[in-house]
Design an enzyme around this catalytic site. Structure first.
Site, PDB file in Angstrom:
ATOM      1  N   SER A   1       1.163  -0.241   3.673  1.00 38.97           N
ATOM      2  CA  SER A   1       2.526   0.078   4.102  1.00 38.97           C
ATOM      3  C   SER A   1       2.622   0.130   5.628  1.00 38.97           C
ATOM      4  O   SER A   1       1.633   0.392   6.326  1.00 38.97           O
ATOM      5  CB  SER A   1       2.933   1.427   3.504  1.00 38.97           C
ATOM      6  OG  SER A   1       2.043   2.422   3.949  1.00 38.97           O
TER       7      SER A   1
ATOM      8  N   GLU B   1      -1.333  -6.341   7.903  1.00 38.38           N
ATOM      9  CA  GLU B   1      -0.437  -6.993   6.930  1.00 38.38           C
ATOM     10  C   GLU B   1       0.356  -5.868   6.282  1.00 38.38           C
ATOM     11  O   GLU B   1      -0.171  -5.131   5.452  1.00 38.38           O
ATOM     12  CB  GLU B   1      -1.260  -7.755   5.878  1.00 38.38           C
ATOM     13  CG  GLU B   1      -2.064  -8.909   6.437  1.00 38.38           C
ATOM     14  CD  GLU B   1      -1.220 -10.106   6.852  1.00 38.38           C
ATOM     15  OE1 GLU B   1      -0.019 -10.137   6.512  1.00 38.38           O
ATOM     16  OE2 GLU B   1      -1.753 -10.995   7.528  1.00 38.38           O
TER      17      GLU B   1
ATOM     18  N   GLU C   1      11.619  -0.978   0.991  1.00 40.05           N
ATOM     19  CA  GLU C   1      10.999  -1.828  -0.027  1.00 40.05           C
ATOM     20  C   GLU C   1      11.260  -1.199  -1.387  1.00 40.05           C
ATOM     21  O   GLU C   1      10.958  -0.023  -1.593  1.00 40.05           O
ATOM     22  CB  GLU C   1       9.480  -1.830   0.169  1.00 40.05           C
ATOM     23  CG  GLU C   1       8.974  -2.756   1.229  1.00 40.05           C
ATOM     24  CD  GLU C   1       7.445  -2.810   1.200  1.00 40.05           C
ATOM     25  OE1 GLU C   1       6.808  -1.784   1.466  1.00 40.05           O
ATOM     26  OE2 GLU C   1       6.898  -3.881   0.929  1.00 40.05           O
TER      27      GLU C   1
ATOM     28  N   LYS D   1     -12.697  -0.600   2.077  1.00 33.63           N
ATOM     29  CA  LYS D   1     -12.205   0.589   1.379  1.00 33.63           C
ATOM     30  C   LYS D   1     -10.997   0.181   0.549  1.00 33.63           C
ATOM     31  O   LYS D   1      -9.903  -0.030   1.062  1.00 33.63           O
ATOM     32  CB  LYS D   1     -11.789   1.697   2.358  1.00 33.63           C
ATOM     33  CG  LYS D   1     -11.597   3.017   1.624  1.00 33.63           C
ATOM     34  CD  LYS D   1     -10.455   3.864   2.119  1.00 33.63           C
ATOM     35  CE  LYS D   1      -9.100   3.564   1.582  1.00 33.63           C
ATOM     36  NZ  LYS D   1      -8.877   3.758   0.141  1.00 33.63           N
TER      37      LYS D   1
ATOM     38  N   CYS E   1       4.526  -7.443  -1.549  1.00 36.28           N
ATOM     39  CA  CYS E   1       5.107  -7.320  -0.204  1.00 36.28           C
ATOM     40  C   CYS E   1       6.095  -8.447   0.075  1.00 36.28           C
ATOM     41  O   CYS E   1       7.003  -8.296   0.875  1.00 36.28           O
ATOM     42  CB  CYS E   1       4.002  -7.328   0.837  1.00 36.28           C
ATOM     43  SG  CYS E   1       2.928  -8.758   0.678  1.00 36.28           S
TER      44      CYS E   1
HETATM   45  P1  NAP Z   1      -0.664   2.330   1.525  1.00 30.74           P
HETATM   46  O1  NAP Z   1      -0.242   3.621   0.973  1.00 30.74           O
HETATM   47  O2  NAP Z   1      -0.343   2.031   2.949  1.00 30.74           O
HETATM   48  O3  NAP Z   1      -2.253   2.249   1.272  1.00 30.74           O
HETATM   49  C1  NAP Z   1      -2.995   1.097   1.587  1.00 30.74           C
HETATM   50  C2  NAP Z   1      -4.441   1.476   1.789  1.00 30.74           C
HETATM   51  O4  NAP Z   1      -4.553   2.347   2.904  1.00 30.74           O
HETATM   52  C3  NAP Z   1      -5.086   2.203   0.613  1.00 30.74           C
HETATM   53  O5  NAP Z   1      -6.427   1.798   0.513  1.00 30.74           O
HETATM   54  C4  NAP Z   1      -4.994   3.657   1.047  1.00 30.74           C
HETATM   55  O6  NAP Z   1      -5.964   4.479   0.470  1.00 30.74           O
HETATM   56  C5  NAP Z   1      -5.237   3.535   2.529  1.00 30.74           C
HETATM   57  N1  NAP Z   1      -4.702   4.624   3.324  1.00 30.74           N
HETATM   58  C6  NAP Z   1      -3.601   5.374   3.083  1.00 30.74           C
HETATM   59  N2  NAP Z   1      -3.402   6.245   4.110  1.00 30.74           N
HETATM   60  C7  NAP Z   1      -4.398   6.030   4.993  1.00 30.74           C
HETATM   61  C8  NAP Z   1      -4.723   6.606   6.266  1.00 30.74           C
HETATM   62  N3  NAP Z   1      -3.966   7.545   6.824  1.00 30.74           N
HETATM   63  N4  NAP Z   1      -5.816   6.160   6.906  1.00 30.74           N
HETATM   64  C9  NAP Z   1      -6.562   5.183   6.369  1.00 30.74           C
HETATM   65  N5  NAP Z   1      -6.298   4.583   5.183  1.00 30.74           N
HETATM   66  C10 NAP Z   1      -5.218   5.004   4.510  1.00 30.74           C
HETATM   67  O7  NAP Z   1      -0.076   1.096   0.702  1.00 30.74           O
HETATM   68  P2  NAP Z   1      -0.064   0.868  -0.858  1.00 30.74           P
HETATM   69  O8  NAP Z   1       0.949   1.772  -1.468  1.00 30.74           O
HETATM   70  O9  NAP Z   1      -1.439   0.888  -1.380  1.00 30.74           O
HETATM   71  O10 NAP Z   1       0.441  -0.652  -0.943  1.00 30.74           O
HETATM   72  C11 NAP Z   1       1.770  -1.019  -0.902  1.00 30.74           C
HETATM   73  C12 NAP Z   1       2.174  -1.453   0.497  1.00 30.74           C
HETATM   74  O11 NAP Z   1       1.332  -2.510   0.928  1.00 30.74           O
HETATM   75  C13 NAP Z   1       3.580  -2.002   0.540  1.00 30.74           C
HETATM   76  O12 NAP Z   1       4.226  -1.522   1.685  1.00 30.74           O
HETATM   77  C14 NAP Z   1       3.369  -3.510   0.624  1.00 30.74           C
HETATM   78  O13 NAP Z   1       4.430  -4.219   1.205  1.00 30.74           O
HETATM   79  C15 NAP Z   1       2.132  -3.576   1.453  1.00 30.74           C
HETATM   80  N6  NAP Z   1       1.455  -4.864   1.269  1.00 30.74           N
HETATM   81  C16 NAP Z   1       1.505  -5.773   2.285  1.00 30.74           C
HETATM   82  C17 NAP Z   1       0.916  -7.009   2.115  1.00 30.74           C
HETATM   83  C18 NAP Z   1       0.949  -8.046   3.216  1.00 30.74           C
HETATM   84  O14 NAP Z   1       0.185  -8.994   3.136  1.00 30.74           O
HETATM   85  N7  NAP Z   1       1.789  -7.894   4.237  1.00 30.74           N
HETATM   86  C19 NAP Z   1       0.269  -7.318   0.918  1.00 30.74           C
HETATM   87  C20 NAP Z   1       0.230  -6.365  -0.098  1.00 30.74           C
HETATM   88  C21 NAP Z   1       0.836  -5.127   0.096  1.00 30.74           C
HETATM   89  P3  NAP Z   1      -5.628   5.401  -0.814  1.00 30.74           P
HETATM   90  O15 NAP Z   1      -5.312   4.466  -1.911  1.00 30.74           O
HETATM   91  O16 NAP Z   1      -6.886   6.140  -1.042  1.00 30.74           O
HETATM   92  O17 NAP Z   1      -4.474   6.251  -0.434  1.00 30.74           O
END
Ligand code: NAP
Length: 495
Positions: free
Chosen positions: A246, A267, A398, A191, A301
């Site tokens: 996140s 991650e 962040e 997804k 990240c």
């Molecule tokens: P996010 O809001 O956590 O969303 C990530 C994914 O989860 C998206 O596909 C989102 O879908 C889905 N999602 C959101 N809420 C959900 C829920 N309650 N249940 C199931 N799935 C859910 O993160 P983002 O804004 O896309 O990405 C930025 C974050 O990712 C930052 O915090 C960054 O540090 C982190 N990140 C970490 C790494 C690592 O390797 N540690 C790498 C890259 C990014 P929708 O888009 O449909 O909302």
């Protein structure tokens, strides 16, 4: 440009997206979603709607799990050499199409084309690396200490995997999960993030061509991830959740997965310290910081979030670094001259505005940037601040944007304590000419990954992941990435 127009002519559909404009990729075919809903994809550089993809519902989630289950047995029985060759073909096809994929990433994510090209190369490498790893999965054999008994450990594919990825690396975060899962013998449902689904679907078309059998990789977009993911995790055939995103959403998903005791790899977010000691090569440190801070316009990240500069060089460093930041060309991602593209959404810009305003209200001084750019698109300029209070919001959250706060420090002990004063522990950067000090500080900083005199840590051949609230598990590396998708089975025997 509307990339979703129905046309078979390559000039009108340069990304070949017409195939999936109406379909989720399930069971090796493009299937209409059960509901009528669509998810619009916005170009962050222009705010124009560039495409709309299907919006999967609970019924589609069930179909996807069924497809992954139907393919599971034959895929786990497929010889490792054959799995390896298919993964190698995925690598080759990605390399062949790298320019088209890079343009698509720039279009839907906004990142500068040069960053998108880097991402495609990095993403493809996960296929090559895991093609090589697929034929090196081995077990263990030992003699029980009490004698008599032999201990055989067999590593088996864990089962059906649900993979959830963010928007900031739409290709690499997907291949970093799909490639090791397939190498291990698992089938998957991906997804992708709603902001950047096009890259995930473009890659799905490529898997099919590489010979990935129907149902082994399934891709579905949904605007209701909470019930859709919960439904999949409730199916007893699903045994793995691998999430990148996140920390907040990670916590929610861990709780959901706990209901069925599902194995989780997480991650999550970061708050990376970038430490520059007085004895560092200043030019090299600035070069490294430009990468660590500005790759993806700060939307990474691993991005340097808190920049600690020792007092002896602080002012000279700040001046030189500000010159570099102020000279960056801001513009649409797809423009080849762009060095800093837009943020992903208006909301992301508003968050940065809030963080900068808070830092200034607590005594921070802006050396360049600091104001949202007028006009269309979600642009925020490269920004440098000094005298930022450590307790300000940007020291704790962040930033996820092109904003670099500098903090002055005096001693090694002081900077280690400051670096560790966060719930996160993903990446950290250290610049010093004293390698003894570099290794000592590296061992004391609480992070899963340390870059010593380097501005980049990511490498498919190295274990990527965080400690504390930055996550659980590792991706990539010699055995770490695949191990997340395998279970150890112990067989006791004697002869
Ligand atoms: P996010 O809001 O956590 O969303 C990530 C994914 O989860 C998206 O596909 C989102 O879908 C889905 N999602 C959101 N809420 C959900 C829920 N309650 N249940 C199931 N799935 C859910 O993160 P983002 O804004 O896309 O990405 C930025 C974050 O990712 C930052 O915090 C960054 O540090 C982190 N990140 C970490 C790494 C690592 O390797 N540690 C790498 C890259 C990014 P929708 O888009 O449909 O909302």
């Amino acid at each position: 440009m509307n990339v979703n127009q129905h046309s078979s002519h390559p000039d009108q559909d340069p990304f070949g997206l017409s195939a999936f404009s109406d379909g989720l990729y399930i069971g090796g075919a493009w299937r209409p979603a059960a509901g009528e809903g669509r998810i619009e994809v916005i170009d962050p550089s222009t705010e124009a709607v560039i495409a709309a993809v299907p919006d999967a519902t609970l019924a589609d989630a069930a179909t996807a799990v069924e497809a992954a289950a139907s393919a599971a047995e034959s895929w786990r029985e497929t010889p490792p050499r054959k799995r390896s060759e298919i993964l190698r073909r995925c690598f080759e096809l990605m390399v062949e199409r790298s320019e088209t994929l890079a343009r698509l990433i720039s279009l839907e994510n906004g990142k500068a084309l040069r960053d998108a090209r880097g991402e495609v190369a990095y993403a493809a490498e996960f296929f090559r690396w895991n093609a090589e790893e697929a034929v090196r999965i081995s077990g263990e054999f030992g003699i029980a200490p009490a004698g008599g008994n032999r201990i055989v450990v067999d590593y088996q594919p864990i089962g059906i995997c649900v993979l959830i990825t963010p928007w900031n690396f739409p290709a690499a975060m997907a291949t970093r999960k799909i490639a090791p899962a397939l190498a291990a013998g698992c089938t998957v449902i991906l997804k992708p993030a709603s902001e950047t689904p096009l890259t995930a679907y473009a890659l799905a078309a490529l898997y099919e061509e590489a010979g990935v059998p129907p149902g082994v990789v399934n891709v579905m977009t949904t605007s209701t991830p909470v019930p859709v993911i919960a439904a999949m995790l409730a199916d007893p055939r699903v045994r793995k959740l691998s999430f990148t995103g996140s920390t907040g959403v990670g916590r929610t998903l861990l709780a959901e997965a706990a209901k069925n005791v599902i194995s989780c790899s997480m991650e999550l977010g970061g708050n990376a310290p970038f430490i520059v000691f007085d004895d560092a090569d200043i030019d090299a440190a600035i070069e490294g910081l430009m990468v660590a801070k500005m790759r993806n316009a700060g939307e990474a990240c691993t991005a340097a979030n808190r920049i600690y500069v020792q007092s002896g060089i602080h002012d000279a460093f700040a001046e030189k670094f500000t010159r570099r930041m102020a000279a960056l060309r801001v513009g649409p991602g797809v423009d080849p001259d762009t060095e800093c593209g837009p943020m992903i959404t208006r909301k992301a810009v508003e968050k940065i505005e809030r963080l900068v305003a808070d830092a200034v209200s607590r005594g921070g001084h802006v050396l360049c940037g600091g104001r949202t750019l007028a006009g269309r698109g979600f642009f925020y300029p490269p920004t440098v601040l000094v005298d930022v209070a450590p307790a300000s919001d940007m020291g704790c959250e962040e930033i996820f944007g092109p904003v670099a706060p500098l903090y002055r420090f005096e001693t090694e002990a002081e900077v280690i304590a400051a670096a560790n004063d966060t719930e996160y522990g993903l990446a950290a950067y250290i610049y010093t000419r004293d390698i003894g000090r570099g290794m000592r500080v590296a061992s004391k900083v609480e992070a899963g990954m340390i870059a010593l005199n380097r501005g980049l840590v990511s490498d498919p051949a190295a274990p990527f992941g965080g400690v504390k609230q930055s996550g659980l598990g590792r991706e990539g590396g010699q055995h770490h990435g695949i191990a997340e998708f395998m279970e150890a089975k112990y067989i006791a025997t004697s002869f």
